[in-house]
Design a protein around this motif. Structure first.
Motif, PDB file in Angstrom:
ATOM      1  N   LYS A 114     -11.374 -12.770 -19.009  1.00 18.17           N
ATOM      2  CA  LYS A 114     -12.715 -13.125 -18.542  1.00 18.17           C
ATOM      3  C   LYS A 114     -13.045 -12.411 -17.238  1.00 18.17           C
ATOM      4  O   LYS A 114     -14.182 -11.964 -17.033  1.00 18.17           O
ATOM      5  N   ASN A 154     -22.979  -5.827 -26.128  1.00 19.97           N
ATOM      6  CA  ASN A 154     -21.840  -6.661 -25.735  1.00 19.97           C
ATOM      7  C   ASN A 154     -22.151  -7.639 -24.605  1.00 19.97           C
ATOM      8  O   ASN A 154     -21.333  -8.526 -24.345  1.00 19.97           O
ATOM      9  N   TRP A 165     -21.041 -12.401 -21.451  1.00 21.97           N
ATOM     10  CA  TRP A 165     -20.421 -11.731 -22.587  1.00 21.97           C
ATOM     11  C   TRP A 165     -21.005 -12.265 -23.896  1.00 21.97           C
ATOM     12  O   TRP A 165     -21.120 -13.469 -24.079  1.00 21.97           O
ATOM     13  N   ARG A 166     -21.394 -11.393 -24.790  1.00 19.78           N
ATOM     14  CA  ARG A 166     -21.971 -11.833 -26.054  1.00 19.78           C
ATOM     15  C   ARG A 166     -20.897 -12.448 -26.952  1.00 19.78           C
ATOM     16  O   ARG A 166     -19.811 -11.903 -27.096  1.00 19.78           O
ATOM     17  N   THR A 167     -21.230 -13.559 -27.569  1.00 23.23           N
ATOM     18  CA  THR A 167     -20.353 -14.206 -28.531  1.00 23.23           C
ATOM     19  C   THR A 167     -21.137 -14.500 -29.800  1.00 23.23           C
ATOM     20  O   THR A 167     -22.365 -14.430 -29.822  1.00 23.23           O
ATOM     21  N   GLU A 171     -20.128 -19.644 -32.191  1.00 21.42           N
ATOM     22  CA  GLU A 171     -19.468 -20.076 -30.967  1.00 21.42           C
ATOM     23  C   GLU A 171     -20.465 -20.510 -29.908  1.00 21.42           C
ATOM     24  O   GLU A 171     -20.114 -20.669 -28.742  1.00 21.42           O
ATOM     25  N   GLY A 173     -23.099 -18.728 -28.923  1.00 20.03           N
ATOM     26  CA  GLY A 173     -23.627 -17.587 -28.199  1.00 20.03           C
ATOM     27  C   GLY A 173     -24.896 -17.043 -28.816  1.00 20.03           C
ATOM     28  O   GLY A 173     -25.399 -17.554 -29.827  1.00 20.03           O
ATOM     29  N   LEU A 176     -24.023 -11.499 -32.225  1.00 19.98           N
ATOM     30  CA  LEU A 176     -23.616 -10.109 -32.090  1.00 19.98           C
ATOM     31  C   LEU A 176     -24.454  -9.239 -33.010  1.00 19.98           C
ATOM     32  O   LEU A 176     -24.919  -9.690 -34.059  1.00 19.98           O
TER      33      LEU A 176
END
Length: 277
Positions: A114, A154, A165-167, A171, A173, A176
């Motif tokens: 991270k 990303n 951060w892309r998830t 999850e 996010g 993607l």
């Protein structure tokens, strides 16, 4: 052929192969096919032909997402250092030299992922904003554009404007981009195609010169020992074939960004490929 036709027996193909091995029939068939190809202009004499080699998509391994963004920043720094190194003045510090001084190799389980994700993303944003402030004509290079695309795919900004951060959507996010639109290398199409003739030659040497198609003993551990010992034998055989006056291969020259770090007195990690430079 009728629907109720009994068709040919399953052993016909084996018999056909056996007949080809008699009296050099296979060689005569190959010579006849080669003559026809020459008449059609598909094959020319005294030219290099690629035989028994695999055409692969890329001669590099797949990068993880963190490795991809880190390598994209390094590639952009290389491009700027090669064209206009003065644009990096006031931006590059000691931590940049440690992170991007050599090709990244993090593996699947890096330490503090991270922290690395946020640090690399912030470095990329600082680099792009710095180049934009110092001239838009310097931000149109292919590696700079690749870095922009990789960042969009990303990272994203949250409601407070912080870089995240892309998830995947599963999850929680923002999701993607589809894999068909993914950027897998910051170096574009020039790094995507290669001919692995050298690898095929090594595999052929293992298989036909040292009988590696078959193992002497059963079990994965015993097969591994046989592979290691055979590899040692091949290396010794190759070394013994070198002339005694053969010089060691020259060390790899530093890249444009590494040269910039050296001129500025910024330390960078040394790998075995750059020792002696």
């Amino acid at each position: 052929m009728e629907l109720d036709d009994p068709r040919f027996h399953h052993s016909v193909l084996a018999d056909f192969r056996d007949r080809l091995t008699e009296d050099g029939r296979a060689d005569r068939l190959l010579d006849l096919a080669l003559a026809r190809l020459k008449e059609a202009g598909l094959v020319r004499e005294r030219t290099t032909q690629r035989a028994d080699s695999t055409h692969v998509l890329a001669a590099v391994r797949d990068l993880t997402r963190l490795e991809l963004i880190t390598e994209a920043v390094r590639a952009a720094l290389q491009e700027v250092a090669g064209a206009s190194p003065h644009l990096l003045d006031g931006l590059i510090g000691e931590d940049w030299g440690l992170r991007y001084g050599r090709p990244v190799r993090l593996g699947k389980n890096p330490t503090k992922p991270k922290t690395r994700i946020l640090a690399t993303g912030n470095d990329a944003v600082r680099l792009l904003e710095h180049l934009y402030r110092h001239g838009t004509d310097r931000t149109s290079g292919p590696r700079i554009q690749a870095l922009r695309q990789i960042m969009v795919r990303n990272y994203h900004r949250d409601a407070a404007g912080h870089l995240r951060w892309r998830t995947a959507e599963t999850e929680g996010g923002p999701g993607l981009p589809p894999s068909s639109r993914a950027v897998v290398s910051p170096y574009g199409n020039s790094a995507r195609y290669a001919v692995r003739s050298g690898v095929e030659g090594t595999v052929n040497e293992f298989a036909h010169g040292h009988g590696m198609r078959r193992c002497r003993y059963r079990g994965q551990s015993k097969a591994h020992v046989q592979h290691v010992l055979t590899t040692i034998a091949i290396n010794i055989e190759r070394l013994s074939g070198l002339p005694p006056t053969e010089k060691a291969p020259p060390s790899r020259r530093p890249t444009a960004f590494q040269s910039y770090l050296d001129r500025c007195g910024i330390s960078r990690p040394k790998s075995w490929r750059t020792l002696g430079t």
